[in-house]
Write a protein that holds these residues in place. Structure first.
Motif, PDB file in Angstrom:
ATOM      1  N   ARG B  17      11.540  96.040  14.042  1.00  0.00           N
ATOM      2  CA  ARG B  17       9.941  95.868  14.328  1.00  0.00           C
ATOM      3  C   ARG B  17       9.686  95.817  15.422  1.00  0.00           C
ATOM      4  O   ARG B  17       8.771  95.754  16.121  1.00  0.00           O
ATOM      5  N   LYS B 295      14.214  87.183   8.235  1.00  0.00           N
ATOM      6  CA  LYS B 295      13.536  87.761   9.832  1.00  0.00           C
ATOM      7  C   LYS B 295      14.001  86.741  10.500  1.00  0.00           C
ATOM      8  O   LYS B 295      12.968  87.122  11.823  1.00  0.00           O
ATOM      9  N   MET B 296      13.778  85.540  10.508  1.00  0.00           N
ATOM     10  CA  MET B 296      13.485  85.131  11.875  1.00  0.00           C
ATOM     11  C   MET B 296      15.457  85.681  12.832  1.00  0.00           C
ATOM     12  O   MET B 296      15.125  85.554  13.609  1.00  0.00           O
ATOM     13  N   ARG B 299      13.710  88.383  14.329  1.00  0.00           N
ATOM     14  CA  ARG B 299      12.795  88.207  15.549  1.00  0.00           C
ATOM     15  C   ARG B 299      13.694  88.118  16.850  1.00  0.00           C
ATOM     16  O   ARG B 299      13.466  88.586  17.997  1.00  0.00           O
ATOM     17  N   VAL B 300      14.324  86.988  16.546  1.00  0.00           N
ATOM     18  CA  VAL B 300      15.657  86.268  17.584  1.00  0.00           C
ATOM     19  C   VAL B 300      16.172  87.500  18.414  1.00  0.00           C
ATOM     20  O   VAL B 300      16.132  87.866  19.551  1.00  0.00           O
ATOM     21  N   ASN B 303      14.822  89.795  20.455  1.00  0.00           N
ATOM     22  CA  ASN B 303      14.228  89.720  21.907  1.00  0.00           C
ATOM     23  C   ASN B 303      16.012  89.693  22.890  1.00  0.00           C
ATOM     24  O   ASN B 303      15.184  89.833  24.120  1.00  0.00           O
ATOM     25  N   THR B 310      17.598  85.471  23.745  1.00  0.00           N
ATOM     26  CA  THR B 310      17.526  84.212  23.141  1.00  0.00           C
ATOM     27  C   THR B 310      17.647  83.617  21.382  1.00  0.00           C
ATOM     28  O   THR B 310      18.744  83.972  20.983  1.00  0.00           O
ATOM     29  N   ASP B 313      17.003  78.923  15.904  1.00  0.00           N
ATOM     30  CA  ASP B 313      17.583  78.021  16.276  1.00  0.00           C
ATOM     31  C   ASP B 313      16.527  77.941  14.406  1.00  0.00           C
ATOM     32  O   ASP B 313      15.421  78.169  14.551  1.00  0.00           O
ATOM     33  N   ARG B 314      17.163  77.531  13.473  1.00  0.00           N
ATOM     34  CA  ARG B 314      16.147  77.989  11.985  1.00  0.00           C
ATOM     35  C   ARG B 314      15.083  76.824  11.983  1.00  0.00           C
ATOM     36  O   ARG B 314      14.037  77.472  11.257  1.00  0.00           O
ATOM     37  N   GLY B 315      15.771  75.905  12.968  1.00  0.00           N
ATOM     38  CA  GLY B 315      14.530  74.994  12.616  1.00  0.00           C
ATOM     39  C   GLY B 315      14.311  74.049  11.619  1.00  0.00           C
ATOM     40  O   GLY B 315      15.293  73.516  11.086  1.00  0.00           O
TER      41      GLY B 315
END
Lengths: 512, 439
Positions: B17, B295-296, B299-300, B303, B310, B313-315
């Motif tokens: 996506r 999901k994260m 997205r990374v 990119n 990119t 970084d899970r944060g």
């Protein structure tokens, strides 16, 4: 406990069968006395009597043949007049409903009290016996949606379609052919006399059944959502407004010879609010009448926008409204059947706003006639517009389809696709309101419980999984999405308007 | 450029996506499990009748065509990394320019005797749920081996069909490897309340079948026999890497990746449950089997594939779950025990079904994380407090800002503050005055 449950269900079904059989029982005999009581106009009596001569002597075993013969006799008189072009003599109201109701004799007429108890009291107790054991079978509070899609009644099985067919048939008869249901109406005559001081009409029966069904099905809601204060309060609220505002107060007003008014019913849902006969009635009741008129207009112009601004349209749709009340009680087992597709949403927007436009145009036309006396507006007969609305929207959409399709299309078919007031409330909610369903950051796991159990067919998940708040004109704020969410992602809130459309982005992800 | 993604789970689909959002690359997603993307997290609800399979699909079927994401239902048997070709089990060839491996997980099996008997299974795929439907017909007793998140889900599923459930766990408590003792006990009580039999300190030795090859009992390591017609294997999951196990691709437990989700082979990436980080952050697991992280990562990776390299970084860690009727939310790294430099504060409602825990630094009292049971809490608030090292007293005083339970809920803020002040006499938390209505 399971045995009690089954006994309860059996009792309910037996009572329901008795109730269904009533229109087919008893005898019917029209006497001259009944006839003259219903046709008070002596001129009409004189005109009709010769045709009904044979009729007075005859006793019928079924209301079907009784109504058929009566209508035949009545029409024959009118046909004669029409043939002779004696238009002034044609009789328009045949009073068939009250004629049949008063002509009923025998079993039903003689056992009204006991049948009332069987059909309404014992059947309700049977229903409660079916529902209350849930407290013991599943003693721990929590979301109870097991097997919903594995049972025919809640998953469009044959039984669901039969139920839908019954509901639709019921609406067709109560609106169009109430004479056939006169035996049912007989049962509530006593209650009607106490409350309103007059015999019951089919609408009194309808209001009574509405309240009773909501009352019994509320118990189901109280049990199912017993750990959720929002649901408990909301259910209590709709129940209160239905019984007090929609049923008791208007009937008591009738008893006091004052205008019948449901103070919480707002135009354009209450589409006849500006009809000539109602305006005339209000105008002829002095200060009180004008106050009632003012209250209705106040709700439309100030009440709706102010309340929607602070609380969202839920203050009305799932806390006050009668249609909403039925949907949230009787309709709750069917909420999951609403269509969530984008296509359905497109149709929804077109249809519901068209109905709103239709309601506005119809009302303008009616008021135009009321004030000018001219019966046509731009060449269209305003009475015809009004009749089309009453039949198409008032009866077909709101009644037969709106409630009849519960077991097929979910509990809010009318509210979602048809209600012009919901459309109005929705416009305010979408553009100027503090209400939103907040999404809790990135916690959504896209499981789909929220979308599945949204009665308005909103794809809640589509927003939640993106961290977006849910702000949709159609959302009635029932709160079930938040209740069924297994991850605590959703919350209905009234917060500052600022940033209500902003999606949550974690600081780590802001970079991309 | 043609990007091929193997696996249509949340990681692969998110990648697809987000690639589409940024580019016009050709995208093909291959799966042998289902034609369309659906939420694996909702599998249990299909079995319990809360939903049907259609309801678990987050996007309608037309979505893929409209977004030019090609879907293919096929099983990839082989990859030739040199010629950049995939081979299906039917001999079909598929070429790629960039390849994303997101094949997910498989159920852990530890070579137990009888683990392949009929009526013994895990729950990872759509097929598993269909199989479970078959396997549980007429079953009266079941054993769930392992008490993790899938374990409690399967227990709940079985319970919904009135099947007696025994849960076998290795630790002293349910999910004792992760949850602190108090929380584990809380869940344990709730399991008992549901009339499920939680058997602790117990491990599976062997599964016994009848002469038709169907399970009839299990035997534990301490020799106890439990009769059952169904066994749920839920002792964790591991990366599904059989496709690439003996290839040029470097693997350990999962496909080894760096912080950019790149494997040792150029233009080949791995994400989600099947990926394993070469250098995980301290205290972080090398394999992340979570919906959110998938999901994260997607997205990374999108990119990176589209040209903006990119780093993943899970944060600040977060997660949630539901144990039967009790919801659980956690923020910050909250393990079985607080870290050495941390203190912990725990409050539990007298009914024993609602609780909260806060871990904070011994030195300056800065908040490290929360555990909530039966209380919903805002991620934004927790994330902000942990990120900005807010003092524990401040956090306890302001808990109401984060409470996220449905309106008209009963707030336990007062009780929590009182308890906090009792056990931390030095730091006195205070409750702000209530505001009137919405203002």
């Amino acid at each position: 406990m399971k045995i009690i449950r089954n006994i309860g269900l059996t009792i309910f079904l037996i009572c329901f069968a008795v109730f269904l059989s009533l229109p087919f029982l008893g005898k019917y005999k029209l006497t001259e006395k009944i006839f003259t009581e219903n046709f008070k106009d002596t001129e009409q009596q004189k005109l009709l009597k010769p045709a009904l001569k044979d009729f007075f002597k005859k006793e019928y075993n079924s209301n079907i043949s009784f109504i058929k013969d009566y209508n035949k006799a009545f029409d024959s008189v009118n046909d004669e007049f029409k043939k002779n072009k004696e238009w002034d003599k044609v009789i328009y109201d045949n009073h068939v409903f009250s004629i049949v109701k008063n002509s009923s004799q025998g079993f039903v007429k003689d056992n009204v009290a006991i049948l009332f108890i069987i059909c309404f009291v014992i059947s309700s107790l049977g229903g409660l016996m079916y529902m209350i054991p849930a407290l013991f079978i599943k003693p721990i509070a929590g979301i109870k949606n097991d097997h919903i899609f594995q049972r025919g009644i809640t998953n469009r099985g044959i039984i669901a379609f039969l139920f839908a067919a019954f509901l639709i048939t019921f609406y067709i008869f109560i609106y169009q052919k109430p004479a056939y249901l006169s035996n049912w109406v007989l049962l509530v005559d006593g209650l009607s006399n106490t409350l309103t001081g007059t015999n019951a009409s089919q609408w009194f029966l309808y209001g009574f059944l509405y309240c009773l069904i909501m009352l019994v099905m509320s118990v189901r809601m109280y049990i199912k959502y017993r750990d959720n204060n929002y649901q408990l309060l909301r259910t209590t609220s709709v129940l209160f407004f239905q019984i007090a505002f929609a049923f008791m107060i208007p009937n008591i007003l009738t008893n006091l010879q004052l205008p019948y008014m449901d103070f919480k019913n707002i135009w354009p849902l209450d589409y006849s609010f500006f009809f000539d006969y109602r305006l005339t009635e209000l105008a002829s009741n002095g200060m009180l009448g004008y106050w009632m008129l003012g209250w209705g207009i106040f709700l439309i112009i100030i009440g709706v926008p102010v309340m929607v601004y602070f609380f969202g349209k839920r203050w009305y749709c799932s806390w006050v409204c009668g249609c909403g009340g039925l949907a949230e009680t009787l309709g709750d087992p069917f909420r999951q059947l609403s269509d969530k597709s984008l296509k359905a949403w497109k149709y929804e927007r077109i249809i519901v706003h068209s109905v709103l436009v239709f309601a506005v145009v119809m009302t303008i036309a009616v008021l135009y006639t009321f004030f000018t006396g001219s019966s046509t507006l731009l060449g269209v007969d305003t009475y015809a517009i009004r009749q089309t609305y009453s039949f198409g929207i008032g009866f077909m959409f709101a009644g037969a389809i709106g409630t009849g399709f519960y077991p097929v299309m979910g509990s809010r078919v009318w509210c979602r696709f048809g209600c012009p007031l919901a459309a109005y409330l929705g416009i305010v909610q979408r553009f100027k309101s503090r209400f939103r369903i907040t999404t809790n950051g990135g916690q959504c796991i896209s499981c789909g419980n929220c979308s599945t159990f949204c009665e308005m067919g909103i794809d809640v998940r589509a927003y939640a999984q993106n961290g977006e708040n849910i702000i949709r004109s159609s959302c009635v704020g029932c709160g079930i999405c938040a209740a069924v969410c297994p991850r605590g992602v959703l919350k209905l809130e009234n917060l500052s308007e600022e940033g209500r459309f902003d999606a949550y982005v974690r600081p780590e992800e802001k970079a991309f | 450029m043609k990007i091929v993604i193997i696996g249509n789970g949340i990681s692969g689909i998110t990648t697809a996506r987000y690639i589409r959002k940024q580019s016009d690359h050709e995208i093909l997603v291959i799966s042998a499990e289902s034609d369309h993307f659906f939420s694996r997290t909702a599998l249990m609800y299909i079995y319990m009748g809360h939903m049907k399979y259609e309801h678990t699909k987050p996007y309608e079927d037309w979505f893929w065509g409209k977004n030019r994401i090609e879907l293919k239902n096929a099983y990839i048997k082989n990859i030739d990394f040199d010629s950049k070709k995939l081979f299906t089990d039917k001999g079909e060839e598929i070429v790629y320019d960039k390849l994303v491996i997101s094949t997910g997980s498989i159920t852990n099996k530890f070579d137990w005797p009888g683990q392949d008997l009929k009526g013994v299974q895990g729950m990872v795929t759509k097929q598993d749920v269909e199989l479970m439907e078959e396997n549980t017909v007429g079953v009266t007793d079941a054993v769930v081996v392992g008490g993790g998140l899938i374990g409690i889900e399967m227990a709940e599923m079985l319970h919904s069909r009135n099947i007696n459930v025994n849960i076998l766990v290795r630790d002293n408590y349910y999910w004792g490897g992760i949850l602190p003792k108090e929380e584990a006990e809380l869940v344990g009580r709730h399991i008992a309340e549901h009339k499920m039999n939680l058997i602790t300190k117990s491990e599976l030795k062997e599964i016994v079948g009848d002469d038709k090859g169907k399970v009839k009992a299990i035997i534990t390591k301490d020799g106890k026999e439990i009769k059952c017609g169904f066994v749920a294997l839920t002792a964790g999951v591991s990366p599904n890497i059989s496709l690439v196990k003996d290839s040029k691709l470097e693997t350990d437990k999962g496909v080894l990746v760096n912080d950019y989700l790149e494997t040792n082979i150029e233009d080949v990436y791995a994400i989600g449950d099947c990926a394993q980080f070469r250098n995980p952050k301290e205290n972080h697991p090398p394999v992340e089997q979570l919906w959110y992280t998938g999901k994260m990562q997607g997205r990374v990776l999108a990119n990176t594939i589209c040209g903006t390299k990119t780093k993943y970084d899970r944060g600040i860690w977060f997660n949630s779950a539901k144990f039967l009727d009790i919801e659980y939310q956690t923020y910050g790294l909250m393990l079985k025990n607080p870290f050495d430099d941390e203190d912990t504060f725990y409050w539990e409602h007298p009914d024993g079904k609602i609780s909260m825990r806060a871990n904070f630094a011994k030195v300056d009292g800065s908040l490290r994380g929360f555990n909530f049971f039966g209380i919903r809490f805002k991620q934004t608030v927790a994330d902000d407090w942990i990120r900005n090292k807010k003092n524990i007293t401040h956090c306890i005083s302001n808990l109401h800002k984060g409470f996220f339970d449905t309106e008209f809920y009963k707030s336990y803020h007062k009780e929590i503050v009182e308890h906090f002040n009792k056990v931390h006499p030095k730091d006195q938390a205070k409750i702000a005055k209530k505001k009137f209505l919405v203002f």
